[in-house]
Design an enzyme around this catalytic site. Structure first.
Site, mmCIF file in Angstrom:
data_model
loop_
_atom_site.group_PDB
_atom_site.id
_atom_site.type_symbol
_atom_site.label_atom_id
_atom_site.label_comp_id
_atom_site.label_asym_id
_atom_site.label_seq_id
_atom_site.Cartn_x
_atom_site.Cartn_y
_atom_site.Cartn_z
ATOM 1 N N SER A 260 12.830 13.157 17.449
ATOM 2 C CA SER A 260 12.391 12.989 16.063
ATOM 3 C C SER A 260 10.924 12.588 15.996
ATOM 4 C CB SER A 260 13.237 11.913 15.399
ATOM 5 O OG SER A 260 12.911 10.660 15.980
ATOM 6 N N LYS A 261 10.405 12.675 14.784
ATOM 7 C CA LYS A 261 9.030 12.277 14.546
ATOM 8 C C LYS A 261 8.847 10.804 14.937
ATOM 9 C CE LYS A 261 7.662 12.210 10.227
ATOM 10 N NZ LYS A 261 7.622 12.749 8.877
ATOM 11 N N ARG A 262 9.898 10.030 14.679
ATOM 12 C CA ARG A 262 9.822 8.606 15.005
ATOM 13 C C ARG A 262 9.674 8.377 16.522
ATOM 14 N NH1 ARG A 262 14.516 5.726 13.855
ATOM 15 N NH2 ARG A 262 14.997 7.434 12.435
ATOM 16 N N ASP A 265 6.120 9.077 17.378
ATOM 17 C CA ASP A 265 5.233 7.993 16.922
ATOM 18 C C ASP A 265 5.306 6.805 17.860
ATOM 19 O OD1 ASP A 265 4.334 9.223 14.744
ATOM 20 O OD2 ASP A 265 5.571 8.156 13.285
#
Ligand code: GLU
Length: 494
Positions: A260-262, A265
């Site tokens: 995921s984008k998380r 990040d």
């Protein structure tokens, strides 16, 4: 038969790595089979539409070099290639489905559905509008055709739902999972047409694949649960089904959950091909070569039977085979992605690396010097992992060290550094740089000192640390004067 495949993104935001991989696999299959790669914009959900995403999708594919043969930008004869412009086409097929009694009108109010949903979720954990409860709702199956027509004519809002017959075994074929059997009782009477008269994903997707003569549908595994619904629709229309290939999920590095984008990040790696706004960097901005990015993502779930996993796009195309795609999720590994990038950089031709180096380093761009660029490029090429490393790696050739590595300094300070630096300067002054190594070696023998400490002192003066490319080669690039200046600078710190 000409193979026709399509990548069908919804323009609801940036393309995720998974989307790029889907596009890539479609492209590979098309190229391998001399087929056609279509890009269709699936914007049926206008509420979720993000305006800049369409352009983003094109720019990403262009960077990656996987350009569609047919799309909104280069339409073929199967257009329009944007679903919001295909409403007239859908109308006809919606009528057909209603005539065939494969679908029905549902007049349920949103509030009533959410009350029913809440209640069912509390009682059984899930809500499904289907054979088991459809007679409790407000739909055309319970009223006469006349009444239904009157309600429609009076302007009442309705949706159209798929009529899923109970207890039928729905058999679908997937190239990777083979036969997929689902009992229709597990399905829902999916909404096919929304209150505003536009089709939902399921209906538009199947109609478009049929009308665009798509022969093979290659998409992510998250669409596998939709396959029985699509199979039902194909059966109702009596259309020949395309082949289906559902690609394995891309998992985060721990293997627990989807990438995921998380995750990106948190762990400092991009999950998008190119930057999305100011906030998210892409692989391009991180310093990946498009060829390496493709090489890495091609092997997320596909293990080609080849000796060398570092492959050009043409090698990937010729090796590509659905039979080598795994069922299980593919774990994302950023270190591996970087390693693949480094391998691709190492294989760049002299001309290619020189072009990149001169573009990346302002000093070299502004004072163009082909000979210097060429020497520097040769020395740093094998050390570049990300293209963004290049300015840092070039610094040693352009400016004196900004600082000296502390640990290294401790090591070399074991001798009288001032007099050693003076000795080294004398050697350099007196000889040609071609003979430098030999002269240093002679000096070490005569004075009974270790070659290591001399070379380390020289290296510290020139690059500020004890690691880096061959120091003699670096000195040959920067020249005598600069080397002497840097030795003098080091001496001043002692
Ligand atoms: N529009 C869907 C998506 O956003 C396409 C799914 C499919 O390929 O059928 O991924």
């Amino acid at each position: 038969m000409i193979e026709r495949v399509r990548f069908a993104p919804s323009p609801t935001g940036p393309l995720h790595i998974g989307g790029v991989r889907t596009a890539l696999f479609n492209y590979l299959y098309a190229k391998k089979n001399k087929g056609v790669f279509v890009l269709r914009i699936e914007d049926t959900d206008q509420k979720r539409k993000v305006d800049s995403s369409e352009e983003y999708i094109f720019e990403s594919l262009e960077w990656a070099g996987i350009n569609p043969d047919e799309s909104i930008k280069n339409p073929g004869k199967y257009g329009p290639y944007r679903q919001s412009e295909r409403q007239d086409i859908y109308k006809k097929y919606i009528e057909e489905l209603l005539d065939k009694k494969g679908a029905y009108y549902a007049f349920d109010k949103a509030e009533d559905l959410s009350i029913a949903r809440e209640k069912a979720e509390k009682e059984t954990g899930a809500f499904k509008y289907n054979y088991a409860n459809r007679n409790q709702f407000d739909n055309s199956l319970k009223i006469s055709e006349k009444e239904c027509q009157e309600r429609i004519n009076s302007g009442e809002e309705y949706t159209i739902r798929l009529l899923v017959e109970p207890n039928v075994e729905i058999i679908s074929e997937d190239e990777i999972r083979k036969t997929v059997r689902v009992n229709s009782n597990e399905l829902e009477d999916k909404v096919l047409v929304k209150g505003d008269g536009t089709p939902t994903y399921h209906l538009a997707n199947v109609i478009d694949d049929h009308c665009m003569e798509i022969t093979t549908v290659i998409r992510g595994e998250e669409w596998l649960p939709s396959l029985p619904i699509h199979t039902l629709l194909y059966n109702l229309y009596g259309w020949e089904k395309p082949k289906f290939v559902h690609l394995p999920l891309i998992l985060n590095p721990s293997g627990k959950g989807k990438l995921s984008k998380r995750d990106g990040d948190k762990n400092g790696y991009p999950v998008f091909p190119i930057a999305w706004g100011e906030e998210f960097e892409g692989y391009r901005e991180k310093g990946f070569l498009a060829s390496a990015h493709l090489n890495y993502i091609a092997q997320l779930g596909w293990s080609p039977k080849v000796e060398d996993e570092i492959m050009t796009i043409n090698e990937i195309i010729s090796a590509f085979d659905f039979n080598e795609i795994q069922k299980g999720g593919a774990r994302f590994d950023y270190d591996k992605a970087k390693w693949v990038n480094q391998q691709h950089i190492q294989r760049l031709s002299t001309e290619e690396i020189e072009t990149i180096v001169s573009a990346k380093v302002t000093e070299l761009k502004d004072n163009y010097n082909k000979d210097l660029i060429s020497k520097i490029s040769t020395l740093i090429q094998e050390r570049v992992v990300l293209l963004n490393d290049i300015p840092g790696l070039c610094e040693m050739f352009l400016i004196p060290p900004k600082a000296y590595d502390e640990k290294g300094m401790k090591k070399i300070k074991k001798v009288d550094l001032t007099s050693l630096i003076n000795e080294i300067k004398t050697i350099i002054n007196a000889h040609d740089l071609e003979d430098l190594k030999e002269e240093i070696s002679n000096f070490c023998i005569e004075n009974e000192i270790g070659m290591g400490v001399v070379m380390q002192t020289l290296r510290m003066a020139v690059v500020g640390s004890l690691s880096g490319p061959d120091i003699i080669k670096v000195i040959k690039v920067i020249g005598k004067m600069t080397t002497l200046d840097r030795l003098e600078l080091l001496k001043k710190t002692v």
